[in-house]
Design an enzyme around this catalytic site. Sequence first.
Site, PDB file in Angstrom:
ATOM      1  N   GLU A   6       3.257  10.255  -3.536  1.00 46.36           N
ATOM      2  CA  GLU A   6       2.078  10.380  -4.402  1.00 46.36           C
ATOM      3  C   GLU A   6       1.108  11.452  -3.928  1.00 46.36           C
ATOM      4  O   GLU A   6      -0.029  11.503  -4.387  1.00 46.36           O
ATOM      5  CB  GLU A   6       1.371   9.026  -4.497  1.00 46.36           C
ATOM      6  CG  GLU A   6       2.232   7.926  -5.088  1.00 46.36           C
ATOM      7  CD  GLU A   6       2.278   7.949  -6.614  1.00 46.36           C
ATOM      8  OE1 GLU A   6       1.233   8.160  -7.235  1.00 46.36           O
ATOM      9  OE2 GLU A   6       3.369   7.750  -7.164  1.00 46.36           O
ATOM     10  N   HIS A  59      -3.758   3.863  -4.579  1.00 43.87           N
ATOM     11  CA  HIS A  59      -3.607   4.939  -3.606  1.00 43.87           C
ATOM     12  C   HIS A  59      -4.567   4.689  -2.447  1.00 43.87           C
ATOM     13  O   HIS A  59      -5.635   4.085  -2.630  1.00 43.87           O
ATOM     14  CB  HIS A  59      -3.923   6.309  -4.221  1.00 43.87           C
ATOM     15  CG  HIS A  59      -2.956   6.739  -5.271  1.00 43.87           C
ATOM     16  ND1 HIS A  59      -3.355   7.288  -6.469  1.00 43.87           N
ATOM     17  CD2 HIS A  59      -1.607   6.708  -5.304  1.00 43.87           C
ATOM     18  CE1 HIS A  59      -2.283   7.568  -7.200  1.00 43.87           C
ATOM     19  NE2 HIS A  59      -1.220   7.231  -6.517  1.00 43.87           N
ATOM     20  N   CYS A  98     -10.044  11.846  -6.644  1.00 44.91           N
ATOM     21  CA  CYS A  98      -8.798  11.992  -7.405  1.00 44.91           C
ATOM     22  C   CYS A  98      -8.701  13.367  -8.051  1.00 44.91           C
ATOM     23  O   CYS A  98      -7.607  13.905  -8.217  1.00 44.91           O
ATOM     24  CB  CYS A  98      -8.710  10.927  -8.493  1.00 44.91           C
ATOM     25  SG  CYS A  98      -8.330   9.263  -7.902  1.00 44.91           S
TER      26      CYS A  98
END
Length: 417
Positions: free
Chosen positions: A163, A231, A348
């Site tokens: 990721e 995450h 993000c």
Amino acid sequence: MPLVEINFDGVIGPSHNYAGLSLGNLASAKNAGKISQPRAAALQGLEKMRANIRLGLVQGAFLPQRRPNMAWLEQLAADPGHADPALLANAMSASSMWTANAATISPAPDTDDGLCHLTPANLVTMPHRSHEWPETLAQLRVAFGNADHFAIHDPVPAPFGDEGAANFMRVAPSHGEPGVEIFVYGKSGGPFPARQHLAASQAVARKHRLDPARTVFTEQSSDAIAAGAFHNDVVAVANETVLFCHEQAFVDPTALYAELRAIMPETVIVEVPADRVSLEEAIRTYLFNAQLVTLPEGGMALILPTESQDSEAVWSWLQEMIATNGPIRKLIPVDVRQSMANGGGPACLRLRVLADPATVDPRFLMDEAKIDRAADIVATTWPETIDADALADAALWNRIAAARTALCEALDLQELL
């Protein structure tokens, strides 16, 4: 010029919508089916970039990807005009705006060949993100095409989930000195999948030619994943000597802190206790999904979503932290509510790259004039709203494509079309 940290934000794309595709992302699920505002979202993101430039930070940008992804639908033998609505929603996602997931970056001071290494994330855990990496790789190859300074790798192959930098941190005495690279992996989180595999993290570390003695692998807490920390960057962030994290971010925080201090004694741990800010409140407000940055005048600032300021528990703890005169000296709330509603905060939206700006393709580096140019394109071509039930509208697809083309042309990046 010495190496500096460049934050590459994703311009929020014209297909930004709330389809609720991200399992384990509580904000995404909560807002599924609501009407999105792509124009407002992109303008909010651009203003965050502008604010960073005014702080004296170096700012870059990545452009939105093609949507709907017709090539991906073709691979699935799906007729876009008659595709299953869920499949079409996956092809329409604007999630590439969250460039923290674009790649993992190991800067030159940490690698044995003195190059900055970049590996795009495969994002295989979620269908709507799994088709991002080819266009991500294409942009990385243009932006960081100088082979004297950068090495760009293919993604880790499936089924090993990767990721990107959202599960990666780095501590160092200063940005330009050799640091300790921290790879955070997961195993499970109750009903939610762990997205970063240990095997993928280890593969990236090998690709990047890191010193094993200065590379740390640590497991994310299953409690954090179950609470919505899909995450690691939802519960922890690092910058230079500081690791800022929630008490429940990791399976064995005591061991992690000891390992970091053994390698780099200057490491400062700023841990938010669970009895002051619950895991749930930290995730709801995205306290840790903040940009922790070093200011040109010295000291660190936390660029965090306004939702953190709205929380009495979070804001009171932050005020107390600032009063201690520790390494984090300044709090800067920013409005990215459209991104937050889809599950992504300030951290993000950016990928950190330590590099000499002169070695980066200048078309990807932003200044206020470029932001003005991009904002004009967004204001005139981005859809004002998108209803998640209207994703099959071919007229909408044409408008999205025209908007993206206009932005690529305005920033002289026609090769991305």
